[in-house]
Design a protein around this motif. Structure first.
Motif, mmCIF file in Angstrom:
data_model
loop_
_atom_site.group_PDB
_atom_site.id
_atom_site.type_symbol
_atom_site.label_atom_id
_atom_site.label_comp_id
_atom_site.label_asym_id
_atom_site.label_seq_id
_atom_site.Cartn_x
_atom_site.Cartn_y
_atom_site.Cartn_z
ATOM 1 N N LYS A 26 44.116 47.845 26.383
ATOM 2 C CA LYS A 26 43.858 47.506 27.784
ATOM 3 C C LYS A 26 42.659 46.578 27.964
ATOM 4 O O LYS A 26 42.385 46.114 29.065
ATOM 5 C CB LYS A 26 43.669 48.768 28.612
ATOM 6 N N MET A 27 41.962 46.312 26.875
ATOM 7 C CA MET A 27 40.784 45.452 26.935
ATOM 8 C C MET A 27 41.195 44.012 27.243
ATOM 9 O O MET A 27 42.232 43.543 26.790
ATOM 10 C CB MET A 27 40.010 45.478 25.619
ATOM 11 N N LYS A 28 40.383 43.343 28.009
ATOM 12 C CA LYS A 28 40.553 41.918 28.290
ATOM 13 C C LYS A 28 39.591 41.162 27.382
ATOM 14 O O LYS A 28 38.433 41.548 27.234
ATOM 15 C CB LYS A 28 40.242 41.588 29.748
ATOM 16 N N VAL A 29 40.084 40.077 26.775
ATOM 17 C CA VAL A 29 39.272 39.313 25.841
ATOM 18 C C VAL A 29 39.313 37.838 26.221
ATOM 19 O O VAL A 29 40.379 37.293 26.505
ATOM 20 C CB VAL A 29 39.773 39.483 24.387
ATOM 21 N N MET A 30 38.143 37.211 26.215
ATOM 22 C CA MET A 30 38.046 35.799 26.530
ATOM 23 C C MET A 30 37.294 35.080 25.416
ATOM 24 O O MET A 30 36.286 35.575 24.923
ATOM 25 C CB MET A 30 37.299 35.593 27.843
ATOM 26 N N ALA A 31 37.798 33.912 25.037
ATOM 27 C CA ALA A 31 37.106 33.067 24.065
ATOM 28 C C ALA A 31 36.166 32.140 24.822
ATOM 29 O O ALA A 31 36.550 31.525 25.814
ATOM 30 C CB ALA A 31 38.108 32.249 23.262
ATOM 31 N N LEU A 32 34.949 32.054 24.353
ATOM 32 C CA LEU A 32 33.957 31.121 24.886
ATOM 33 C C LEU A 32 33.448 30.353 23.682
ATOM 34 O O LEU A 32 32.758 30.918 22.824
ATOM 35 C CB LEU A 32 32.827 31.860 25.599
ATOM 36 N N THR A 33 33.826 29.098 23.578
ATOM 37 C CA THR A 33 33.598 28.368 22.339
ATOM 38 C C THR A 33 33.360 26.889 22.607
ATOM 39 O O THR A 33 33.591 26.400 23.716
ATOM 40 C CB THR A 33 34.809 28.557 21.400
ATOM 41 N N MET A 34 32.930 26.188 21.575
ATOM 42 C CA MET A 34 32.772 24.729 21.664
ATOM 43 C C MET A 34 34.027 24.014 21.171
ATOM 44 O O MET A 34 34.170 22.821 21.315
ATOM 45 C CB MET A 34 31.580 24.272 20.832
ATOM 46 N N HIS A 35 34.972 24.749 20.568
ATOM 47 C CA HIS A 35 36.164 24.159 19.956
ATOM 48 C C HIS A 35 37.263 23.913 20.985
ATOM 49 O O HIS A 35 37.782 24.853 21.569
ATOM 50 C CB HIS A 35 36.707 25.073 18.849
#
Length: 153
Positions: A26-35
């Motif tokens: 149920k976890m929400k995951v977000m990528a925060l990256t320079m790519h």
């Protein structure tokens, strides 16, 4: 919501997303990256990330993306959506043969000698492989080959 980068110590962001969602569905995951390369975007989305933002994103967009993700939507930084592909072009048998030799660490000159082709043809094959797979570096080629079970032996 858990915010991860692609490059992290011990475990990369893609593996982290997979592990988090397997253990906490149920976890929400977000990528925060320079790519912003399609290779990274596609891998992170395929792993299950709900959002993908570049680190230079404006504060308002960052906050909005978190709110959307928490509410059940997904969010990808503008301009990135065109980089998401449903699939990569299929490599020819010759390109697969080339990829094995690239993974083995061979230069274009060595590959050319082994396959009885010119150095220029070897370079063209290498360029076509990168284009078809939407990859830009040798490291990405090797990672792709590893994920596909393509080895030098």
């Amino acid at each position: 919501i858990c915010i991860v980068d692609i490059e992290m110590p011990d475990m990369d962001g893609v593996e982290t997303v997979k592990m988090l969602l397997q253990n906490f569905p149920k976890m929400k995951v977000m990528a925060l990256t320079m790519h912003n390369e399609s290779y990274f975007v596609n891998r992170m989305i395929a792993a299950g990330a709900h959002g993908y933002l570049l680190k230079n994103v404006e504060r308002d967009v960052f906050i909005d993306s978190i709110q959307r993700i928490v509410k059940g939507s997904s969010f990808i930084t503008a301009g990135i959506t065109s980089k998401i592909t449903s699939g990569k072009e299929e490599l020819t048998d010759r390109e697969k043969q080339m990829l094995k030799l690239i993974v083995a660490g061979k230069t274009n000159k060595e590959i050319a000698a082994e396959l009885f082709i010119s150095d220029r043809t070897a370079d063209t094959h290498r360029t076509n492989i990168k284009r078809k797979l939407k990859l830009s570096s040798l490291a990405q080629l090797i990672q792709y080959a590893k994920e596909q079970g393509i080895t030098a032996f």
